[in-house]
Design an enzyme around this catalytic site. Structure first.
Site, PDB file in Angstrom:
ATOM      1  N   ASP A 161      25.191  31.320  38.316  1.00 47.29           N
ATOM      2  CA  ASP A 161      26.504  31.778  37.963  1.00 47.29           C
ATOM      3  C   ASP A 161      27.100  32.129  39.349  1.00 47.29           C
ATOM      4  OD1 ASP A 161      28.807  32.011  36.566  1.00 47.29           O
ATOM      5  OD2 ASP A 161      28.599  34.107  36.026  1.00 47.29           O
TER       6      ASP A 161
ATOM      7  N   LYS B 222      29.767  31.907  42.074  1.00 44.65           N
ATOM      8  CA  LYS B 222      31.208  31.889  41.937  1.00 44.65           C
ATOM      9  C   LYS B 222      31.694  33.088  42.788  1.00 44.65           C
ATOM     10  CE  LYS B 222      31.870  34.529  37.838  1.00 44.65           C
ATOM     11  NZ  LYS B 222      32.133  34.464  36.367  1.00 44.65           N
TER      12      LYS B 222
ATOM     13  N   ASN C 144      31.277  36.648  42.205  1.00 41.42           N
ATOM     14  CA  ASN C 144      30.136  37.280  42.039  1.00 41.42           C
ATOM     15  C   ASN C 144      29.370  37.254  43.562  1.00 41.42           C
ATOM     16  OD1 ASN C 144      30.057  37.595  39.633  1.00 41.42           O
ATOM     17  ND2 ASN C 144      28.925  35.750  39.175  1.00 41.42           N
TER      18      ASN C 144
ATOM     19  N   ASP D 274      25.445  39.821  40.279  1.00 46.04           N
ATOM     20  CA  ASP D 274      25.639  39.250  38.851  1.00 46.04           C
ATOM     21  C   ASP D 274      24.484  38.294  38.471  1.00 46.04           C
ATOM     22  OD1 ASP D 274      26.037  39.019  36.139  1.00 46.04           O
ATOM     23  OD2 ASP D 274      28.111  38.177  36.500  1.00 46.04           O
TER      24      ASP D 274
END
Length: 94
Positions: A31, A33, A36, A49
Site C-alpha cells: 500500500d 502511496k 503513507n 501503515d
C-alpha cells in the site's frame, strides 16, 4: 504543499531505502502511496501503515479475489489478482 524536484527525489530515495529493508526481511508493503509517507520537521522520511503488508511465505489474510489497497497506486499484477512481489511495491512508489 508543493515541494522542489530535489526534495521529491530525496523523499523517493528514502522510501526506496525503507522498501529495500522491508523486502530484505521478506515483507511486501502492498500500500505504498503518498498518504503513507510521513515527513518530520527535521527532514526524516518514514514509510508507515504496514497494515496490509504480507510476509513472504505466509498465507493471505484477505478473501480470495479481494484486492486491498488504494486502486490508484496498485501495480497491474495486484489489480489483476496475480501474486505480487517486491516489484509491485516499486511500481506503486513510481
Amino acid at each position: 504543499g508543493p515541494i522542489t524536484p530535489r526534495r521529491a527525489a530525496h523523499i523517493g530515495a528514502e522510501v526506496l531505502a525503507a522498501l529495500r529493508a522491508a523486502h530484505a526481511a521478506g515483507v511486501l508493503h502492498r500500500d505504498v502511496k503518498p498518504a503513507n509517507v510521513l515527513l518530520s520537521n527535521d527532514g526524516r522520511v518514514v514509510l508507515t501503515d504496514f497494515g496490509i503488508a504480507m510476509v513472504e511465505g505466509s498465507s493471505a489474510l484477505t478473501m480470495t479475489g479481494e484486492v486491498v489497497g488504494s486502486p490508484e497506486f496498485l501495480a497491474p499484477e495486484r489489480a489483476l489478482g496475480r501474486t505480487p512481489g517486491p516489484e509491485s511495491d516499486l511500481w506503486s512508489l513510481g
